[in-house]
Design a protein around this motif. Structure first.
Motif, PDB file in Angstrom:
ATOM      1  N   LEU A 190       0.829  -1.203   0.000  1.00 48.37           N
ATOM      2  CA  LEU A 190       0.000   0.000   0.000  1.00 48.37           C
ATOM      3  C   LEU A 190       0.862   1.252   0.000  1.00 48.37           C
ATOM      4  O   LEU A 190       0.562   2.241  -0.687  1.00 48.37           O
ATOM      5  N   LEU A 191       1.929   1.215   0.778  1.00 49.23           N
ATOM      6  CA  LEU A 191       2.838   2.363   0.821  1.00 49.23           C
ATOM      7  C   LEU A 191       3.528   2.554  -0.519  1.00 49.23           C
ATOM      8  O   LEU A 191       3.683   3.694  -1.003  1.00 49.23           O
ATOM      9  N   ALA A 192       3.936   1.449  -1.159  1.00 49.52           N
ATOM     10  CA  ALA A 192       4.596   1.557  -2.460  1.00 49.52           C
ATOM     11  C   ALA A 192       3.643   2.105  -3.515  1.00 49.52           C
ATOM     12  O   ALA A 192       4.031   2.920  -4.364  1.00 49.52           O
ATOM     13  N   CYS A 196       3.949   6.333  -5.554  1.00 52.38           N
ATOM     14  CA  CYS A 196       3.992   6.810  -6.941  1.00 52.38           C
ATOM     15  C   CYS A 196       3.687   8.297  -7.025  1.00 52.38           C
ATOM     16  O   CYS A 196       4.027   8.966  -8.008  1.00 52.38           O
ATOM     17  N   TYR A 197       3.035   8.803  -5.995  1.00 55.32           N
ATOM     18  CA  TYR A 197       2.728  10.229  -5.907  1.00 55.32           C
ATOM     19  C   TYR A 197       4.002  11.065  -6.012  1.00 55.32           C
ATOM     20  O   TYR A 197       4.004  12.150  -6.616  1.00 55.32           O
ATOM     21  N   ARG A 202       2.300  15.255 -11.955  1.00 57.87           N
ATOM     22  CA  ARG A 202       0.998  15.810 -11.571  1.00 57.87           C
ATOM     23  C   ARG A 202       0.536  15.293 -10.223  1.00 57.87           C
ATOM     24  O   ARG A 202      -0.644  15.390  -9.896  1.00 57.87           O
ATOM     25  N   ARG A 203       1.431  14.666  -9.457  1.00 55.79           N
ATOM     26  CA  ARG A 203       1.128  14.169  -8.122  1.00 55.79           C
ATOM     27  C   ARG A 203      -0.036  13.169  -8.149  1.00 55.79           C
ATOM     28  O   ARG A 203      -1.009  13.302  -7.423  1.00 55.79           O
ATOM     29  N   THR A 205      -1.154   9.135  -7.804  1.00 53.81           N
ATOM     30  CA  THR A 205      -0.792   7.798  -7.353  1.00 53.81           C
ATOM     31  C   THR A 205      -1.129   6.788  -8.442  1.00 53.81           C
ATOM     32  O   THR A 205      -1.727   7.125  -9.466  1.00 53.81           O
ATOM     33  N   LEU A 206      -0.762   5.510  -8.187  1.00 51.29           N
ATOM     34  CA  LEU A 206      -1.003   4.474  -9.195  1.00 51.29           C
ATOM     35  C   LEU A 206      -2.491   4.273  -9.429  1.00 51.29           C
ATOM     36  O   LEU A 206      -2.929   4.113 -10.575  1.00 51.29           O
ATOM     37  N   HIS A 207      -3.295   4.291  -8.351  1.00 50.27           N
ATOM     38  CA  HIS A 207      -4.726   4.072  -8.561  1.00 50.27           C
ATOM     39  C   HIS A 207      -5.369   5.249  -9.288  1.00 50.27           C
ATOM     40  O   HIS A 207      -6.365   5.068  -9.992  1.00 50.27           O
ATOM     41  N   ASP A 208      -4.821   6.458  -9.144  1.00 49.86           N
ATOM     42  CA  ASP A 208      -5.321   7.586  -9.928  1.00 49.86           C
ATOM     43  C   ASP A 208      -4.959   7.429 -11.402  1.00 49.86           C
ATOM     44  O   ASP A 208      -5.760   7.742 -12.290  1.00 49.86           O
ATOM     45  N   GLN A 209      -3.760   6.963 -11.681  1.00 48.44           N
ATOM     46  CA  GLN A 209      -3.359   6.765 -13.073  1.00 48.44           C
ATOM     47  C   GLN A 209      -4.179   5.658 -13.727  1.00 48.44           C
ATOM     48  O   GLN A 209      -4.551   5.764 -14.901  1.00 48.44           O
TER      49      GLN A 209
END
Length: 745
Positions: A190-192, A196-197, A202-203, A205-209
């Protein structure tokens, strides 16, 4: 492909330059983390609170117990399988009605809370905690993400991928089955994923991408952000920008003179992709360009398919014909052997035995049932032994029919005892002995290969008289996973046998462990020295006079078991459950009962010299006349226990809970009572020190030896009952506290 147009009003463009009226002091990343923590806490609290209430109701409710809800049982089993966690209690157990209610709530409420927060996230871009911390999730066009995107973002990106990766690493590496390592891996993943942020411009995270979303400050307008990701950069190509005016005319070229430029307002920015279109691979076009090659390939493919179909069909037909032929031959052999058995005269015993053994070698599913039926009708002792040997050669497949015949013969024996001739009784006893021997030999030969074998209600008891003598001997065998529920195993020898072993994952302490079930079994006078009964189920088992010296019984369940006069010297019963068990007269010398549950157990006249009962639950237990000399009862729960007339010489009772316990006429010489809770304890006639005997030639009696006195310094005897003057004087002179002591006045 043309990208969507983005329309802006003049007021929005002006709004970008206006200062914000409100800004939070904390940075956005801090508020994002805080919102996630609160979201997880809400879901966890919605499950833990009703679960805790249900657990409290289970332990303290006085209502009539009801069976555990099947949905809860299935959920508990699924969780245990997933996490390889061993189930300490059966899924068919009974619980309080309120427990079922609140535990069902612990399943439903988190689903409701999670669904509602996902709905808010999809429709507004803000969960409740995100609204509290001023955080908003939007798409590349400033709109809320929608339900599908929100579920994809949370279920797959944020939680699904990290937990799946952690579980796979944990399950297929040396970390399995340690659940603590799984939690550590999950936290690291979860931390990893969130880290990605730090590496995204554009700040994101992986789930946003993965979901195509952006996290913004909810206190700002979307138009106030630099909107480079809103035009075309987030679409993966370079667009062409076309500006349209209010009157529909194109925006004037920069080369036009300023005095010739009309005054117009930009209403629309049209983004047009300039990516060249590539011709996709067209199979039909290739076939038209290469007709000869196409026809050749089709011809070869057709020939191969026809030939393959023909060969496969012939092979299948031949195999079926061979199978029918073999089956026909086996059937003829079987029928011929059966015919020989029916036509062979009774005096041709050797020939009959040869036919029986030939039937055992025959690979026919009807052989075992036929042999078992033959055994139920056979009258010749030598033929009965031959049938027994034949069934043993068939291996584990003969166990189930043998068990059923064993139970039927047991019923016949009980009936013939009341009304039956001696000849019939002896004949049935011989058949029963044959089933017992066959079962014992199969279990011996296939030791460790019989998990989940059903031997419940099987009669394997010892027979000492007559021609049907039998004693079950299963020493040094692996019997893990076998079901001996309600079986008769009296006088059986099970020395050093193992009743607990790893399951298919070959690891102990997991869900699929093979645990023997001996609930309700009759093991009177059985020999179980050194046996491994860890985690075994022995509820209601009769172990009267059984020998369990050095046996391993940690975490075993012995609720209501009868261990009267049993030998448990140096046995390990740590964390065992012996509620309402009977151990009257048992020898518990140096046995380990640390953290065991003996609530309501009957331990009258037991010998528990130097036994370990630290942190054990001994509430409402009965120890009248027992010998506990040198035992360790520190921090044990002895509330309302009856220790009348017991020997407590040198017992360690430090920090023990003795509220309302009965210690009448007990010997507390050299006992350590420091830190014990003695509220309401009955000490009538109890002695705190031994007095040496007075010799006939001795004029004055010697005082009590200090080394034999109980250690009671600082112990509060204010609420103790039935203390006499001598006891109070001893308490006051040895540092105890009592209202009548001079120092306490």
């Amino acid at each position: 492909m043309a990208s969507p147009s983005i329309k802006r009003s003049k007021n929005q463009e002006v709004g970008r330059s206006l200062p914000l009226r409100f800004r939070w002091a904390l940075p956005l990343v801090t508020r994002r983390c805080a919102a996630v923590v609160v979201e997880v806490s809400l879901v966890a609290a919605s499950a833990l609170i009703p679960y805790s209430i249900g657990w409290y109701a289970k332990e303290h409710s006085t209502a009539e117990p009801v069976p555990l809800n099947p949905v809860l049982a299935s959920t508990e089993e699924a969780i245990a399988k997933t996490l390889a966690y061993p189930l300490r209690e059966p899924l068919t157990r009974s619980v309080a009605p309120l427990t079922n209610l609140f535990w069902c709530g612990a399943l439903v409420i988190p689903v409701v809370v999670t669904s509602w927060q996902l709905y808010l996230l999809g429709k507004t871009g803000k969960t409740t905690p995100k609204r509290w911390f001023g955080v908003q999730v939007v798409t590349a066009y400033g709109a809320p993400p929608g339900m599908i995107r929100a579920i994809w973002r949370e279920a797959v990106g944020r939680w699904g991928l990290p937990f799946s990766a952690a579980y796979l690493l944990w399950r297929y590496t040396g970390a399995f089955p340690d659940v603590g390592i799984l939690l550590g891996l999950a936290g690291f993943m979860l931390l990893a994923e969130s880290s990605c942020y730090l590496f995204n411009a554009r700040r994101r995270t992986l789930h946003d991408q993965l979901a195509g979303t952006f996290v913004l400050d909810g206190r700002k307008n979307f138009s106030s952000y630099p909107n480079s990701f809103q035009t075309g950069q987030s679409l993966g190509h370079n667009p062409t920008v076309t500006l349209e005016m209010e009157d529909g005319l194109p925006f004037p070229d920069e080369a036009t003179e300023p005095r010739q430029r009309p005054t117009r307002t930009v209403t629309t920015i049209v983004l047009t992709s300039q990516t060249p279109k590539r011709d996709s691979l067209n199979l039909w076009l290739w076939m038209r360009r290469h007709p000869g090659v196409t026809l050749l390939l089709i011809a070869f493919a057709s020939m191969a398919s026809i030939l393959g179909t023909f060969v496969g069909t012939q092979i299948y037909i031949q195999s079926q014909a061979n199978r029918r032929e073999f089956k026909k031959q086996d059937n003829q052999v079987f029928l011929e052997l059966v015919k020989q058995l029916s036509s062979t005269p009774g005096k041709a015993i050797e020939e009959r035995q040869g036919v029986i053994l030939a039937l055992a070698r025959l690979d026919d599913a009807r052989a075992v049932p036929f042999l078992v039926d033959l055994l139920a009708q056979e009258k010749t002792p030598s033929s009965i032994d031959a049938i027994q040997q034949a069934l043993v050669s068939k291996g584990p497949e003969a166990l189930a029919p043998l068990q059923r015949l064993n139970q039927a013969l047991q019923n016949d024996q009980e009936m013939l005892r009341r009304r039956g001739t001696a000849q019939n009784q002896q004949l049935v006893a011989l058949r029963q002995r044959a089933t017992k021997r066959a079962i014992a030999k199969i279990v011996t030969i296939y030791t460790g290969q019989l998990p989940e074998t059903e031997l419940s209600r099987t009669d394997l008891s010892q027979v000492n008289t007559g021609s049907a003598q039998f004693t079950l001997v299963l020493d040094n065998l692996i019997l893990s996973g076998i079901n001996f529920r309600s079986a008769n195993l009296t006088n059986a020898s099970l020395r050093n046998s193992i009743f607990y072993g790893p399951g298919e994952d070959e690891r102990l302490g997991t869900f699929d462990d093979w645990i023997a079930d001996l609930s309700g079994a009759d093991l009177r006078d059985a020999e179980l020295t050194g046996s491994n009964l860890t985690n075994a189920v022995l509820n209601g088992t009769n172990l009267m006079r059984a020998t369990l010296n050095r046996a391993k019984l940690s975490n075993s369940r012995l609720t209501g078991a009868n261990l009267s006069s049993a030998k448990l010297i140096s046995a390990d019963l740590r964390q065992g459950v012996l509620e309402n068990a009977s151990l009257t007269g048992a020898d518990l010398g140096e046995a380990k009962f640390a953290r065991a549950n003996l609530h309501g157990a009957r331990l009258g006249k037991v010998k528990a010299v130097r036994s370990d009962f630290t942190f054990a639950n001994l509430s409402q237990s009965n120890w009248q006349g027992a010998n506990l000399s040198g035992a360790n009862l520190s921090s044990a729960n002895l509330q309302e226990a009856d220790l009348s007339s017991t020997k407590l010489i040198g017992v360690d009772l430090r920090n023990a809970q003795l509220q309302k316990a009965k210690l009448r006429n007990c010997d507390l010489s050299n006992a350590d009572l420091r830190g014990a809770n003695l509220a309401g304890v009955d000490l009538q006639g109890a002695t705190f020190a031994t007095t040496p005997p007075v010799r006939s030639n001795q004029f004055l009696a010697k005082p009590a030896i200090a080394a034999s006195s109980a250690r009671i310094k600082g112990v509060n005897f204010a609420d103790v009952k039935n203390l006499d003057g001598e006891q109070i004087n001893f308490i006051c002179s040895n540092g105890g506290r009592h209202p009548q002591c001079p120092t306490d006045k």
